[in-house]
Each structure stands twice: as structure tokens, then as C-alpha cells.
Design a protein around this motif. Structure first.
Motif, PDB file in Angstrom:
ATOM      1  N   SER A 128     -11.223   2.901  14.428  1.00  0.00           N
ATOM      2  CA  SER A 128     -10.531   3.559  13.320  1.00  0.00           C
ATOM      3  C   SER A 128      -9.036   3.635  13.603  1.00  0.00           C
ATOM      4  N   ASP A 129      -8.239   3.621  12.525  1.00  0.00           N
ATOM      5  CA  ASP A 129      -6.783   3.716  12.663  1.00  0.00           C
ATOM      6  C   ASP A 129      -6.212   4.255  11.363  1.00  0.00           C
ATOM      7  N   ARG A 130      -4.916   4.097  11.156  1.00  0.00           N
ATOM      8  CA  ARG A 130      -4.296   4.603   9.930  1.00  0.00           C
ATOM      9  C   ARG A 130      -4.728   3.811   8.701  1.00  0.00           C
ATOM     10  N   VAL A 131      -5.247   2.611   8.885  1.00  0.00           N
ATOM     11  CA  VAL A 131      -5.736   1.819   7.748  1.00  0.00           C
ATOM     12  C   VAL A 131      -7.042   2.395   7.220  1.00  0.00           C
ATOM     13  N   GLY A 132      -7.954   2.728   8.118  1.00  0.00           N
ATOM     14  CA  GLY A 132      -9.239   3.244   7.660  1.00  0.00           C
ATOM     15  C   GLY A 132     -10.066   3.812   8.797  1.00  0.00           C
ATOM     16  N   ALA A 133     -10.999   4.678   8.423  1.00  0.00           N
ATOM     17  CA  ALA A 133     -11.983   5.216   9.366  1.00  0.00           C
ATOM     18  C   ALA A 133     -13.204   4.311   9.314  1.00  0.00           C
ATOM     19  N   PRO A 179       0.817  -1.213   0.000  1.00  0.00           N
ATOM     20  CA  PRO A 179       0.000   0.000   0.000  1.00  0.00           C
ATOM     21  C   PRO A 179       0.847   1.258   0.000  1.00  0.00           C
ATOM     22  N   ARG A 180       0.175   2.394  -0.133  1.00  0.00           N
ATOM     23  CA  ARG A 180       0.839   3.691  -0.264  1.00  0.00           C
ATOM     24  C   ARG A 180       1.490   4.150   1.037  1.00  0.00           C
ATOM     25  N   SER A 181       0.771   4.064   2.136  1.00  0.00           N
ATOM     26  CA  SER A 181       1.226   4.558   3.430  1.00  0.00           C
ATOM     27  C   SER A 181       1.494   6.062   3.345  1.00  0.00           C
ATOM     28  N   GLY A 182       2.449   6.574   4.139  1.00  0.00           N
ATOM     29  CA  GLY A 182       2.721   8.006   4.186  1.00  0.00           C
ATOM     30  C   GLY A 182       1.866   8.709   5.229  1.00  0.00           C
ATOM     31  N   ALA A 183       2.070  10.013   5.372  1.00  0.00           N
ATOM     32  CA  ALA A 183       1.342  10.805   6.359  1.00  0.00           C
ATOM     33  C   ALA A 183      -0.155  10.699   6.121  1.00  0.00           C
ATOM     34  N   ALA A 184      -0.909  10.498   7.195  1.00  0.00           N
ATOM     35  CA  ALA A 184      -2.358  10.369   7.070  1.00  0.00           C
ATOM     36  C   ALA A 184      -2.989  11.680   6.627  1.00  0.00           C
ATOM     37  N   ASP A 185      -2.502  12.797   7.157  1.00  0.00           N
ATOM     38  CA  ASP A 185      -2.961  14.141   6.776  1.00  0.00           C
ATOM     39  C   ASP A 185      -1.839  14.774   5.962  1.00  0.00           C
ATOM     40  N   GLN A 186      -1.907  14.584   4.638  1.00  0.00           N
ATOM     41  CA  GLN A 186      -0.839  15.066   3.774  1.00  0.00           C
ATOM     42  C   GLN A 186      -0.759  16.590   3.741  1.00  0.00           C
ATOM     43  N   THR A 187      -1.874  17.269   3.965  1.00  0.00           N
ATOM     44  CA  THR A 187      -1.861  18.731   3.926  1.00  0.00           C
ATOM     45  C   THR A 187      -1.034  19.294   5.075  1.00  0.00           C
ATOM     46  N   SER A 188      -1.301  18.845   6.292  1.00  0.00           N
ATOM     47  CA  SER A 188      -0.534  19.323   7.444  1.00  0.00           C
ATOM     48  C   SER A 188       0.920  18.879   7.361  1.00  0.00           C
ATOM     49  N   ASP A 238      -2.755   3.723   5.241  1.00  0.00           N
ATOM     50  CA  ASP A 238      -2.226   2.360   5.267  1.00  0.00           C
ATOM     51  C   ASP A 238      -3.222   1.326   4.741  1.00  0.00           C
ATOM     52  N   HIS A 239      -4.114   1.749   3.852  1.00  0.00           N
ATOM     53  CA  HIS A 239      -5.145   0.843   3.340  1.00  0.00           C
ATOM     54  C   HIS A 239      -4.529  -0.305   2.543  1.00  0.00           C
ATOM     55  N   PRO A 240      -5.229  -1.449   2.474  1.00  0.00           N
ATOM     56  CA  PRO A 240      -4.739  -2.566   1.662  1.00  0.00           C
ATOM     57  C   PRO A 240      -4.794  -2.226   0.178  1.00  0.00           C
ATOM     58  N   ALA A 241      -3.960  -2.900  -0.591  1.00  0.00           N
ATOM     59  CA  ALA A 241      -3.921  -2.648  -2.034  1.00  0.00           C
ATOM     60  C   ALA A 241      -5.139  -3.226  -2.751  1.00  0.00           C
ATOM     61  N   THR A 242      -5.759  -4.248  -2.152  1.00  0.00           N
ATOM     62  CA  THR A 242      -6.949  -4.855  -2.755  1.00  0.00           C
ATOM     63  C   THR A 242      -8.011  -5.055  -1.677  1.00  0.00           C
ATOM     64  N   GLY A 243      -9.246  -5.275  -2.131  1.00  0.00           N
ATOM     65  CA  GLY A 243     -10.344  -5.552  -1.221  1.00  0.00           C
ATOM     66  C   GLY A 243     -11.394  -6.396  -1.914  1.00  0.00           C
ATOM     67  N   GLY A 244     -12.260  -7.028  -1.114  1.00  0.00           N
ATOM     68  CA  GLY A 244     -13.230  -7.946  -1.680  1.00  0.00           C
ATOM     69  C   GLY A 244     -14.676  -7.536  -1.492  1.00  0.00           C
ATOM     70  N   TYR A 245     -14.925  -6.291  -1.061  1.00  0.00           N
ATOM     71  CA  TYR A 245     -16.291  -5.818  -0.858  1.00  0.00           C
ATOM     72  C   TYR A 245     -16.543  -4.600  -1.744  1.00  0.00           C
ATOM     73  N   PRO A 246     -17.799  -4.342  -2.104  1.00  0.00           N
ATOM     74  CA  PRO A 246     -18.083  -3.259  -3.052  1.00  0.00           C
ATOM     75  C   PRO A 246     -17.752  -1.879  -2.487  1.00  0.00           C
ATOM     76  N   VAL A 247     -17.233  -1.029  -3.364  1.00  0.00           N
ATOM     77  CA  VAL A 247     -16.905   0.357  -3.023  1.00  0.00           C
ATOM     78  C   VAL A 247     -18.028   1.248  -3.552  1.00  0.00           C
ATOM     79  N   VAL A 254      -8.868  15.660   5.870  1.00  0.00           N
ATOM     80  CA  VAL A 254      -9.858  16.097   6.853  1.00  0.00           C
ATOM     81  C   VAL A 254     -10.347  14.905   7.669  1.00  0.00           C
ATOM     82  N   LEU A 255     -10.674  13.797   6.995  1.00  0.00           N
ATOM     83  CA  LEU A 255     -11.142  12.606   7.707  1.00  0.00           C
ATOM     84  C   LEU A 255     -10.049  12.048   8.613  1.00  0.00           C
ATOM     85  N   ALA A 256      -8.795  12.119   8.179  1.00  0.00           N
ATOM     86  CA  ALA A 256      -7.690  11.619   9.002  1.00  0.00           C
ATOM     87  C   ALA A 256      -7.542  12.408  10.296  1.00  0.00           C
ATOM     88  N   GLN A 257      -8.135  13.600  10.357  1.00  0.00           N
ATOM     89  CA  GLN A 257      -8.081  14.432  11.562  1.00  0.00           C
ATOM     90  C   GLN A 257      -9.381  14.372  12.363  1.00  0.00           C
TER      91      GLN A 257
END
Length: 294
Positions: A205-210, A27-36, A248-257, A268-271
Motif C-alpha cells: 500500500s502507498d499514497r496511490v492506494g491501499a 489525479p487529485r493528489s493532496g494530503a492522504a488524510d484530509q481531516t488531520s 494519488d490514484h490514477p484518473a482512469t482504470g480498466g478493472y471493475p469498481v 481513516v483508511l489512509a491512517q
């Protein structure tokens, strides 16, 4: 060198992210709030991709082993250097022996501390970020950890004229999203329910997802094969309670988006703290069309 004296709930090294490896399941990872995060680097004269510290709910403490420039952005909180108050959102200078202390944020969730020259921990696949899902990059920080800072500035570098951070202070937080790619798996009344509901951000909730809780969303489809996931994807598992994927989301998933929130609203959501509420507003396509002449 800087030394971690306290790490609060979670402290990690983060940069702009780990790109180009999704096909390998990274996955991409990196700062959760890229703006700050980017703002903190600009304030200390770094490239926007330099590595810094990310604290969850503040309460960290750092000792400087040599002089260094630094800046603190993100969730607003008290910041003290050597026992005296210093402002967020601007360049500050520490001398050897100074201790930087972060308080509990008044609101918001994540605080960023950037240092002139950046943190020079080893890179893994082109990034210094801690990935809490895959375990790539440096481990989450602990008291006693020593980190190397890449440079020293004794005078402030040119900085931005206006400092704006995307930290939400009011609830509900409104998030813009674009439908799809699997919105056709949900009946129209479910889509209406999704947009009209106030969703609560849960403590899971965590760095993977809200992780959100609210009215149950029922999918009309079944048996979706695993497919690629992007930052900001709103996945609906069998529970009917959405998960919005963060850094930190997974690169793939098995449920509908059902949709994907806009990139700027991921910050904003990361904060947004657990217990706060969010609403989703559909992003309308522009009605403007380029005119052509024969």
C-alpha cells in the motif's frame, strides 16, 4: 526557512489537492488524510488549503531558521521541540535554531506538520502537492532540503474547541461504502463475501492506494474499457484482491469498481497500517422521503 534534517520513510509537501484536471489524466493528489491535514492548518490560523508536511511513519526532524508557529496532527507519536516534549493537536511556537523531532507513531500511519503562513513552494497546476504517481509538484523531500514558511505568529490564533482525529487504533477498521458503479459485474455471493470478509492491508500500500488481501473476488464480466476513477474507488483487478484508491490514484482504470468508500472514511483508511484489517459495511440509503401535498 525550515530545514529537513530527517525525513523518515517518506516526507512530502501536501495541500488540499489538484482539482479540475482529471480529463487530462492528472489525479487529485493532496494530503492522504484530509481531516488531520485541515485540522493542522486551522490550529495555526491558516486557510484549510495551505501547504504543509506529510510524514509517513513519523521519525522526521526539522530545524527552524526563524521563529514560527506550528502544529502537529495525525498519527499519535512523541513530539519534541528543542529536546522538550510538546503536545500534538495544538499551536506551538518555535524560535530560530529549534529542532522539531517526530517519533514513531504509536498507531496510525501519517503525521502532519503545519506552519503559520503555510509552505510557499511553487504551485504546479494550482497546487503545491507532491504527486507520487505522476511526478507533479515538488519531489519527495530529502535531508538538507530548505523550505520557505509564509509567515510568523508569536501568539496562538483562535483555534477549535475540540480536536478529533480519524486515526484508527483498533482492528478491524470499519469502512462505509456505496455499491457500484460495477457491482452488477459480481454475483450476489461474491458481494456477500466482500462484505463479510476481514481484509488485510498489505505492505504494498502507498499514497496511490491501499492494497488488500483476503478471499478472491471473481468478476462475472470481461473486457471493461478504461473509465474514470474517483477517490475511494474499490477496484477489483484479475487477482481478485481489491485496491482502494487514495490521494494519488490514477484518473482512469480498466478493472471493475465494486464500490466507493465514503469520503470521511478515506482519511481513516489512509491512517490504517499494513497488517491491520478492514471490513466494508454497505451505506444504506435514507428511508426518509420528502412528503409532497397536492
Amino acid at each position: 526557512m525550515i530545514e529537513l534534517l530527517r525525513t523518515g520513510m517518506l516526507a512530502t509537501v501536501q495541500d488540499s489537492g489538484r482539482f479540475g484536471y482529471a480529463h487530462l489524466g492528472v489525479p487529485r493528489s493532496g494530503a492522504a488524510d484530509q481531516t488531520s491535514y485541515r485540522l493542522a492548518n486551522r490550529l495555526v490560523g491558516n486557510p484549510e488549503s495551505a501547504a504543509c508536511l506529510e510524514f509517513t511513519l513519523g521519525q522526521g526532524a526539522i530545524r527552524f531558521h526563524r521563529a514560527a508557529g506550528f502544529a502537529v496532527t495525525g498519527a499519535p507519536s512523541s513530539v519534541r521541540l528543542g529536546g522538550r516534549h510538546v503536545p500534538m493537536g495544538r499551536w506551538n511556537h518555535a524560535v530560530a535554531g529549534d529542532v522539531l523531532e517526530l517519533g514513531l507513531p504509536d498507531y496510525g500511519l501519517r503525521t502532519y506538520v503545519a506552519f503559520s503562513g503555510g509552505l510557499t513552494v511553487p504551485q504546479v497546476l494550482g497546487s503545491r502537492s507532491t504527486d507520487t504517481l505522476s511526478g507533479l509538484g515538488p519531489a519527495p523531500l530529502q535531508a538538507g532540503n530548505l523550505l520557505t514558511v509564509g509567515g510568523e505568529y508569536t501568539t496562538p490564533p483562535p483555534g477549535p474547541d475540540v480536536v478529533v482525529t480519524p486515526v484508527p487504533g483498533d482492528s478491524p477498521v470499519v469502512l462505509a461504502y456505496r455499491p457500484g458503479p460495477r457491482d452488477d459485474w459480481f454475483p450476489s455471493h461474491t458481494l456477500t463475501r466482500f462484505e463479510s470478509a476481514r481484509w488485510e492491508v498489505t505492505a504494498q500500500s502507498d499514497r496511490v492506494g491501499a492494497r488488500l488481501t483476503g478471499p478472491q473476488l471473481i468478476s462475472a464480466g470481461d473486457g471493461l474499457p478504461s473509465e474514470g476513477m474517483v477517490l475511494g474507488s474499490i477496484e477489483v483487478p484479475p487477482s481478485g484482491q481489491p485496491i482502494v484508491f487514495l490521494a494519488d490514484h490514477p484518473a482512469t482504470g480498466g478493472y471493475p469498481v465494486i464500490g466507493v468508500i465514503e469520503t470521511e472514511d478515506v482519511a481513516v483508511l489512509a491512517q490504517t497500517r499494513p497488517g491491520s484489517h478492514v471490513r466494508f459495511v454497505r451505506k444504506r440509503a435514507s428511508l426518509l422521503r420528502k412528503r409532497t401535498t397536492a
